[in-house]
Design a protein around this motif. Sequence first.
Motif, mmCIF file in Angstrom:
data_model
loop_
_atom_site.group_PDB
_atom_site.id
_atom_site.type_symbol
_atom_site.label_atom_id
_atom_site.label_comp_id
_atom_site.label_asym_id
_atom_site.label_seq_id
_atom_site.Cartn_x
_atom_site.Cartn_y
_atom_site.Cartn_z
ATOM 1 N N THR A 41 -28.012 -18.607 -18.397
ATOM 2 C CA THR A 41 -27.731 -19.173 -19.719
ATOM 3 C C THR A 41 -28.480 -18.402 -20.810
ATOM 4 O OG1 THR A 41 -27.223 -21.355 -18.835
ATOM 5 C CG2 THR A 41 -27.972 -21.273 -21.125
ATOM 6 N N ASP A 65 -21.992 -27.508 -18.665
ATOM 7 C CA ASP A 65 -23.148 -27.670 -17.793
ATOM 8 C C ASP A 65 -24.129 -28.727 -18.289
ATOM 9 O OD1 ASP A 65 -23.656 -26.687 -15.354
ATOM 10 O OD2 ASP A 65 -24.948 -25.047 -16.011
ATOM 11 N N ASP A 135 -20.021 -20.699 -19.832
ATOM 12 C CA ASP A 135 -21.232 -20.868 -19.023
ATOM 13 C C ASP A 135 -21.325 -22.280 -18.471
ATOM 14 O OD1 ASP A 135 -23.843 -20.612 -17.997
ATOM 15 O OD2 ASP A 135 -24.730 -21.222 -19.901
HETATM 16 MG MG LIG Z 1 -27.410 -22.226 -16.994
#
Ligand SMILES: [Mg+2]
Length: 256
Positions: A41, A65, A135
């Motif tokens: 990230t 996420d 992500d």
């Molecule tokens: Mg991450």
Amino acid sequence: MSLYYDLVPTGIPGLDEVLGGGLIRGGRTYLISGETGTGKTLLSLSFLINGIYKYGEPGIYVSVDETYDQLMNGVRRFGWDLEALRENGYMEILIPEMDIIEKIREKDPITIAKSLVYTIADYSKTLNAQRLVIDPIAPLVTLEKDVQVLREYIRALVMGIEKEVGVTTIITTEIPTGAKVISRYGVEEFLAAGVFVMGGLAQTTEGDFKRYLFIRKMRWQAVQPTILEVEIQPKMGIVVKGPLKDVHIPFYALMM
Ligand SMILES: [Mg+2]
Ligand SMILES: Nc1ncnc2c1ncn2[C@@H]1O[C@H](COP(=O)(O)OP(=O)(O)O)[C@@H](O)[C@H]1O
């Protein structure tokens, strides 16, 4: 500099030199893979934030996420003010709420991929985005689906983005701890023009730990497979220190 391609500098200190200038500009996808907590990230956000501060290139961050508030709290502690970048029209942050995710998951994966592509394309036009991060790539589709369905979803998403959005894109994928693979679904690396594997921690002969990343593949770019030492620095994000030296690296990392 590449003679053949217009390149997008990552702006990450130490990395563009190794890449011969940066990533290929336009509809290309790059993969960052690694176990949890290895900096996927932070590396992908560094790419977006450097793009804005150093090159004036707007970018889009898509995540499922964590919640919007969790992300904002995390990056604020890190020294990044994404809210200001968003308000000033440099960044779009797309994080669907949980109830929306649950509704989306009822649909079939290819429909989900298409609608995500068109949503991102709309935002991209408005923002004049040059960079995009997803992500991670997978969890908008329920993970109970079999791996073949998930692969079709990822393929449709990546190819749709390359065609309809057409910006330099980073996707991340999380590798289960200890698994000797470079992607979770076994398809991401084939769709990507380049792969960065975040290696976590390696122990030096002196006994301290260093973070590293491994450049596994760079299509059309003369990049040697390289293991690079990286640091996480508040405000800066990911910084590449140079080739990793004097360390014991877990065996499987070298096998990949
Ligand atoms: Mg991450
Ligand atoms: N302010 C900070 N300074 C140094 N390291 C940090 C800071 N904040 C987070 N980290 C490190 O960054 C790592 C998390 O990186 P992240 O990009 O979220 O990983 P991933 O996305 O691969 O799970 C953690 O291992 C943590 O140790």
